[in-house]
Design an enzyme around this catalytic site. Structure first.
Site, mmCIF file in Angstrom:
data_model
loop_
_atom_site.group_PDB
_atom_site.id
_atom_site.type_symbol
_atom_site.label_atom_id
_atom_site.label_comp_id
_atom_site.label_asym_id
_atom_site.label_seq_id
_atom_site.Cartn_x
_atom_site.Cartn_y
_atom_site.Cartn_z
ATOM 1 N N GLY A 24 0.823 -1.215 0.000
ATOM 2 C CA GLY A 24 0.000 0.000 0.000
ATOM 3 C C GLY A 24 0.852 1.257 0.000
ATOM 4 C CB ALA A 25 4.193 1.879 -1.243
ATOM 5 C CB SER A 26 -0.252 3.782 -4.419
ATOM 6 O OG SER A 26 -1.301 3.436 -3.537
ATOM 7 C CE1 TYR A 172 -8.526 0.534 9.599
ATOM 8 C CE2 TYR A 172 -8.885 1.742 11.644
ATOM 9 C CZ TYR A 172 -8.116 1.492 10.526
ATOM 10 O OH TYR A 172 -6.955 2.194 10.324
ATOM 11 C CB ILE A 205 -2.081 9.776 9.925
ATOM 12 C CG1 ILE A 205 -1.657 8.999 11.196
ATOM 13 C CG2 ILE A 205 -0.861 10.235 9.120
ATOM 14 C CD1 ILE A 205 -0.806 9.741 12.196
HETATM 15 P P1 NDP Z 1 -4.781 5.306 2.232
HETATM 16 O O1 NDP Z 1 -6.234 5.040 1.974
HETATM 17 O O2 NDP Z 1 -4.237 6.671 1.952
HETATM 18 O O3 NDP Z 1 -3.881 4.220 1.460
HETATM 19 C C1 NDP Z 1 -4.188 2.863 1.576
HETATM 20 C C2 NDP Z 1 -3.161 2.068 0.817
HETATM 21 O O4 NDP Z 1 -3.500 0.681 0.933
HETATM 22 C C3 NDP Z 1 -3.169 2.399 -0.645
HETATM 23 O O5 NDP Z 1 -1.836 2.342 -1.112
HETATM 24 C C4 NDP Z 1 -3.986 1.271 -1.264
HETATM 25 O O6 NDP Z 1 -3.606 0.970 -2.602
HETATM 26 C C5 NDP Z 1 -3.576 0.110 -0.358
HETATM 27 N N1 NDP Z 1 -4.545 -0.975 -0.399
HETATM 28 C C6 NDP Z 1 -5.852 -0.956 -0.079
HETATM 29 N N2 NDP Z 1 -6.400 -2.180 -0.245
HETATM 30 C C7 NDP Z 1 -5.408 -2.992 -0.672
HETATM 31 C C8 NDP Z 1 -5.319 -4.365 -1.018
HETATM 32 N N3 NDP Z 1 -6.381 -5.189 -0.972
HETATM 33 N N4 NDP Z 1 -4.119 -4.870 -1.418
HETATM 34 C C9 NDP Z 1 -3.028 -4.076 -1.469
HETATM 35 N N5 NDP Z 1 -3.039 -2.764 -1.174
HETATM 36 C C10 NDP Z 1 -4.216 -2.228 -0.775
HETATM 37 O O7 NDP Z 1 -4.551 4.900 3.759
HETATM 38 P P2 NDP Z 1 -3.580 5.482 4.892
HETATM 39 O O8 NDP Z 1 -2.273 5.839 4.327
HETATM 40 O O9 NDP Z 1 -4.341 6.455 5.692
HETATM 41 O O10 NDP Z 1 -3.440 4.157 5.797
HETATM 42 C C11 NDP Z 1 -2.340 3.286 5.727
HETATM 43 C C12 NDP Z 1 -2.420 2.315 6.904
HETATM 44 O O11 NDP Z 1 -2.453 3.071 8.117
HETATM 45 C C13 NDP Z 1 -3.705 1.480 6.900
HETATM 46 O O12 NDP Z 1 -3.410 0.191 7.366
HETATM 47 C C14 NDP Z 1 -4.601 2.212 7.879
HETATM 48 O O13 NDP Z 1 -5.529 1.348 8.451
HETATM 49 C C15 NDP Z 1 -3.573 2.694 8.877
HETATM 50 N N6 NDP Z 1 -4.013 3.832 9.679
HETATM 51 C C16 NDP Z 1 -4.318 5.058 9.118
HETATM 52 C C17 NDP Z 1 -4.725 6.108 9.911
HETATM 53 C C18 NDP Z 1 -5.058 7.452 9.381
HETATM 54 O O14 NDP Z 1 -5.523 8.294 10.163
HETATM 55 N N7 NDP Z 1 -4.845 7.737 8.120
HETATM 56 C C19 NDP Z 1 -4.855 5.942 11.375
HETATM 57 C C20 NDP Z 1 -4.500 4.629 11.851
HETATM 58 C C21 NDP Z 1 -4.091 3.631 11.033
HETATM 59 P P3 NDP Z 1 -4.287 1.721 -3.886
HETATM 60 O O15 NDP Z 1 -3.808 3.149 -3.856
HETATM 61 O O16 NDP Z 1 -3.774 0.969 -5.027
HETATM 62 O O17 NDP Z 1 -5.772 1.623 -3.660
#
Ligand code: NDP
Length: 265
Positions: A24-26, A172, A205
């Protein structure tokens, strides 16, 4: 060992010669993690579910290395963590090109919020599969290389929601609490092989997930944050970097909070 201040302390933070897989680095937190680990010298494989995401990761790596995109520094790759066959293909391809990733950051995650009474089973399953089962499947495959190398770092991105139990997030919160239990059990299984397994539990975040909130929701959210602001993806990435570096070799089975003080202690 960090027992002599005459040695090069900075070398404990270098990731040169290490291959790191970040799911999920995009965008969001994963994007910052991929960029920071590359900055510290790791060969970074960042995953996305779309080609646009893959290209974004490749542009990030090119930017960090001040060059056009060059596969030798790592790459973006398509991966759906809920698809076991896809996981096998991706690992085969990484291992052929770069060797086994000894650093794994399970960051991919989704939310599908709804009150429990109204939550559809498919929203329950989707969240458990992406956040919990996905991390299990990717980690199980990554362990092979780490066990062989007798060195490894697994960092799972959890959430403050696991400890707080946010209303509207039974799926979640359950997935992220599950990730903590998974990490502690695995940490015990692999500690003797030089592999550490930890969780980072962020609060709010600034990413696409929190950008969906209305102004009113943001104000309400921030009223519960003693530091009075949301965290930045780079702040989470800095903690990930520490945990995957040589410097954190004595930390395992831990859940480290990064939440502006929402949960203390
Ligand atoms: P984003 O929605 O910005 O990014 C999510 C990432 O996960 C994207 O790169 C997406 O890929 C990838 N992804 C989603 N589903 C899949 C899948 N089935 N297989 C592979 N990749 C997948 O999320 P955040 O950066 O906010 O969150 C990142 C992590 O941090 C998550 O685990 C989230 O639960 C956790 N988190 C976030 C918080 C926040 O406040 N933002 C707080 C606490 C935890 P693509 O772009 O291709 O869809």
């Amino acid at each position: 060992m960090l027992d002599d201040f005459n040695q090069d302390i900075n070398s404990f933070f270098s990731l040169h010669g290490k291959c790191a897989l970040v799911t999920g680095a995009s965008r969001g937190i994963g994007y910052a993690i991929a960029g920071l680990l590359a900055h510290y010298g790791a060969t970074v494989i960042g995953t996305a579910t779309t080609m646009a995401g893959v290209e974004r990761i490749q542009a990030l790596l090119a930017n960090i290395h001040h060059t056009d995109f060059n596969e030798k520094y790592g790459t973006g790759i398509l991966l759906d963590v809920t698809d076991s066959e896809n996981i096998s293909q991706v690992f085969a391809s990484i291992e052929e090109r770069y060797g086994a990733p000894l650093i794994l950051v399970n960051n991919a995650g989704i939310v599908r919020d709804q009150l429990c009474l109204r939550m559809k089973e498919e929203d329950w399953n989707a969240v458990i599969q992406a956040n919990l089962t996905g991390a299990f499947s990717v980690t199980r495959r990554a362990l092979k290389g780490m066990l062989k190398a007798r060195w490894g770092r697994v960092v799972n991105i959890g959430s403050a929601s696991a400890a707080l139990g946010n209303a509207g997030q039974v799926n979640y919160s359950a997935a992220k609490a599950g990730l903590e239990g998974f990490s502690r059990a695995l940490a015990r299984e692999v500690a003797s092989r030089g592999i550490t397994v930890n969780v980072i539990a962020p609060g709010f975040i600034e990413t696409d997930i929190t950008r969906q909130f209305s102004e009113e929701q943001v104000a309400q959210m921030l009223s519960s944050v003693p530091l009075g602001r949301m965290g930045k993806p780079l702040e989470v990435a800095l903690l990930v970097h520490f945990l995957v570096s040589e410097a954190a070799g004595y930390i395992t089975g831990a859940t480290l909070p990064i939440n502006g003080g929402i949960v203390m202690g």
